[in-house]
Design a protein around this motif. Structure first.
Motif, mmCIF file in Angstrom:
data_model
loop_
_atom_site.group_PDB
_atom_site.id
_atom_site.type_symbol
_atom_site.label_atom_id
_atom_site.label_comp_id
_atom_site.label_asym_id
_atom_site.label_seq_id
_atom_site.Cartn_x
_atom_site.Cartn_y
_atom_site.Cartn_z
ATOM 1 N N GLU A 155 36.242 51.528 37.082
ATOM 2 C CA GLU A 155 35.240 51.549 35.874
ATOM 3 C C GLU A 155 35.170 50.271 34.807
ATOM 4 O O GLU A 155 34.426 50.232 34.147
ATOM 5 N N ARG A 156 36.207 49.365 35.354
ATOM 6 C CA ARG A 156 36.152 48.202 34.309
ATOM 7 C C ARG A 156 35.561 46.898 34.987
ATOM 8 O O ARG A 156 36.110 46.733 36.172
ATOM 9 N N PRO A 157 35.094 46.072 34.218
ATOM 10 C CA PRO A 157 34.589 44.790 35.038
ATOM 11 C C PRO A 157 35.636 43.960 35.227
ATOM 12 O O PRO A 157 36.590 44.056 34.618
ATOM 13 N N PRO A 158 35.589 42.989 36.377
ATOM 14 C CA PRO A 158 36.952 42.352 36.540
ATOM 15 C C PRO A 158 37.130 41.229 35.777
ATOM 16 O O PRO A 158 37.042 40.156 36.136
ATOM 17 N N THR A 159 37.312 41.340 34.381
ATOM 18 C CA THR A 159 37.279 40.509 33.671
ATOM 19 C C THR A 159 38.809 40.009 33.177
ATOM 20 O O THR A 159 39.274 38.753 32.774
ATOM 21 N N LYS A 160 39.694 40.815 33.356
ATOM 22 C CA LYS A 160 41.013 40.766 32.972
ATOM 23 C C LYS A 160 41.900 40.973 34.158
ATOM 24 O O LYS A 160 42.034 42.043 34.603
ATOM 25 N N VAL A 161 42.728 39.902 34.572
ATOM 26 C CA VAL A 161 43.352 40.004 36.023
ATOM 27 C C VAL A 161 44.967 39.748 35.572
ATOM 28 O O VAL A 161 45.100 38.550 34.796
ATOM 29 N N LEU A 162 45.564 40.627 35.903
ATOM 30 C CA LEU A 162 47.194 40.364 35.589
ATOM 31 C C LEU A 162 48.016 40.236 36.902
ATOM 32 O O LEU A 162 47.878 41.010 37.778
ATOM 33 N N LEU A 163 48.401 39.024 36.889
ATOM 34 C CA LEU A 163 49.462 38.707 38.099
ATOM 35 C C LEU A 163 50.908 39.078 37.760
ATOM 36 O O LEU A 163 51.382 38.740 36.885
ATOM 37 N N PHE A 164 51.311 40.227 38.717
ATOM 38 C CA PHE A 164 52.648 40.658 38.274
ATOM 39 C C PHE A 164 53.614 40.183 39.559
ATOM 40 O O PHE A 164 53.601 40.304 40.558
ATOM 41 N N ASP A 181 46.259 50.888 33.567
ATOM 42 C CA ASP A 181 45.774 51.989 32.345
ATOM 43 C C ASP A 181 45.297 51.177 31.017
ATOM 44 O O ASP A 181 44.566 51.642 30.263
ATOM 45 N N ALA A 182 46.166 50.234 30.906
ATOM 46 C CA ALA A 182 45.941 49.374 29.889
ATOM 47 C C ALA A 182 44.523 48.306 30.041
ATOM 48 O O ALA A 182 44.355 47.797 29.044
ATOM 49 N N GLY A 183 43.949 48.507 31.042
ATOM 50 C CA GLY A 183 42.731 47.608 31.144
ATOM 51 C C GLY A 183 42.851 46.351 32.045
ATOM 52 O O GLY A 183 41.526 45.623 31.944
ATOM 53 N N PHE A 184 43.768 46.162 32.921
ATOM 54 C CA PHE A 184 43.687 45.124 33.654
ATOM 55 C C PHE A 184 43.561 45.488 35.205
ATOM 56 O O PHE A 184 43.981 46.504 35.645
ATOM 57 N N HIS A 185 42.998 44.801 35.811
ATOM 58 C CA HIS A 185 43.287 44.498 37.486
ATOM 59 C C HIS A 185 44.444 43.946 37.738
ATOM 60 O O HIS A 185 44.782 42.691 37.290
ATOM 61 N N VAL A 186 45.433 44.508 38.432
ATOM 62 C CA VAL A 186 46.727 44.392 38.669
ATOM 63 C C VAL A 186 47.089 43.991 39.986
ATOM 64 O O VAL A 186 46.514 44.607 40.914
#
Ligand SMILES: *[C@@H]1O[C@H](CO)[C@@H](O)[C@H](O)[C@H]1NC(C)=O
Ligand SMILES: *[C@@H]1O[C@H](CO)[C@@H](O)[C@H](O)[C@H]1NC(C)=O
Length: 283
Positions: free
Chosen positions: A77-86, A107-112
């Motif tokens: 659903e979300r555009p790939p604007t926020k990316v989280l490196l885990f 779920d908080a809006g990040f591509h993880v």
């Protein structure tokens, strides 16, 4: 009472391993900067897995980026604007508890994206083995992470491009790598939770905002060292935020006993506040 009792037991059991793990060869990136958080020890290794059969099922999948196995959770659903490196602890991003934490960030809006610098061979395969074997495993993990992270990150950036906002969170073993990235322009912000393997340099060299999510009881990052870290951050005028959860111990941010409401709250609140911290810098 329950927690105190467990802590006493684990302290008693811990001593020999802790001594061996205090071996300097894999302690830090810097040989000269004072230590501020030490090695992976028994507190990291002997953690319960609290997942019950009715716990949530991880919703991500396994992909490869630059040939490195990666846990990936995409919210289409979300555009790939926020990316989280885990950057996971010794249990790897494919441990069920860690997968659920990563799902929480999605779920908080990040591509993880969770890099598996252990290549499928997590510490779960070494629990109960002789200490030398565990130590050798940790050293190899450090070498693999040093080698894999730069090319993996390059691969991630080829996917998401230069305009996405990248942030990174490191748990225990993953903390020094998160702090290293926080000293570069690769990310907009970094966070660490119950960190291991840190030196003072990790704090002085930061250029990006940092969030520290800390346990009250943590032999790897004890109160005096946390205070020292806070002093460095203040004296060097970094952008930072620190939270400490009473009644918690090392590992609290990735797994919690469902019967312990304080532990459950701390785990959820750690994730929520780290996500909000990254949101602030991902506009
Ligand atoms: C806490 O900091 C002191 C001073 O740098 C260091 O000697 C000690 O090893 C640190 N403790 C841990 C657990 O990292
Ligand atoms: C996940 O880590 C826990 C420790 O938190 C461990 O007990 C469990 O065996 C691990 N699960 C897998 C699938 O490795």
């Amino acid at each position: 009472m329950h927690i105190r009792l467990l802590l006493t037991i684990s302290l008693t059991l811990a001593s020999p391993l802790t001594q061996i793990l205090a071996h300097p060869s894999f302690a830090t990136h810097s040989k000269t900067s004072p230590l501020i958080a030490t090695e992976v020890d028994k507190d990291c290794l002997n953690k319960h897995n609290y997942l019950s059969p009715d716990a949530a099922t991880p919703r991500g999948k396994k992909i490869f980026i630059a040939d490195v196995p990666t846990y990936f959770r995409l919210d289409a659903e979300r555009p790939p604007t926020k990316v989280l490196l885990f950057l996971s602890d010794v249990y790897s991003p494919f441990n069920d508890s860690n997968q659920l934490v990563q799902d929480g960030f999605a779920d908080a809006g990040f591509h993880v994206l969770g890099i598996d610098y252990f290549y499928g061979d997590s510490v779960s395969n070494y629990i109960g083995r002789p200490q030398e074997e565990i130590l050798a495993w940790i050293e190899q993990g450090r070498r693999q992470a040093d080698e894999a992270l730069p090319r993996w990150l390059k691969g991630v950036k080829q996917i998401y491009g230069p305009n996405a906002k990248y942030s990174t969170v490191g748990y225990c073993f993953g903390a020094p790598y998160s702090m290293d990235l926080g000293a570069t322009n690769e990310v907009v912000a970094n966070a660490i939770a119950h960190p291991a393997f840190l030196t003072e340099d990790h704090f002085t060299q930061l250029t990006k905002p940092v969030f520290l999510s800390c346990a009250e009881y943590d032999r790897t990052f004890p109160p005096g060292n946390l205070t020292r870290a806070a002093d460095i951050l203040r004296e060097t005028e970094k952008s930072y935020h620190i939270q400490i959860f009473s009644g918690t111990e090392h590992g609290f941010a990735t797994r919690a006993d469902p019967a312990d409401s304080n532990a459950v709250w701390a785990k959820d609140e750690s994730l929520r506040s780290i996500a909000e911290w990254f949101d602030r810098f991902s506009k």
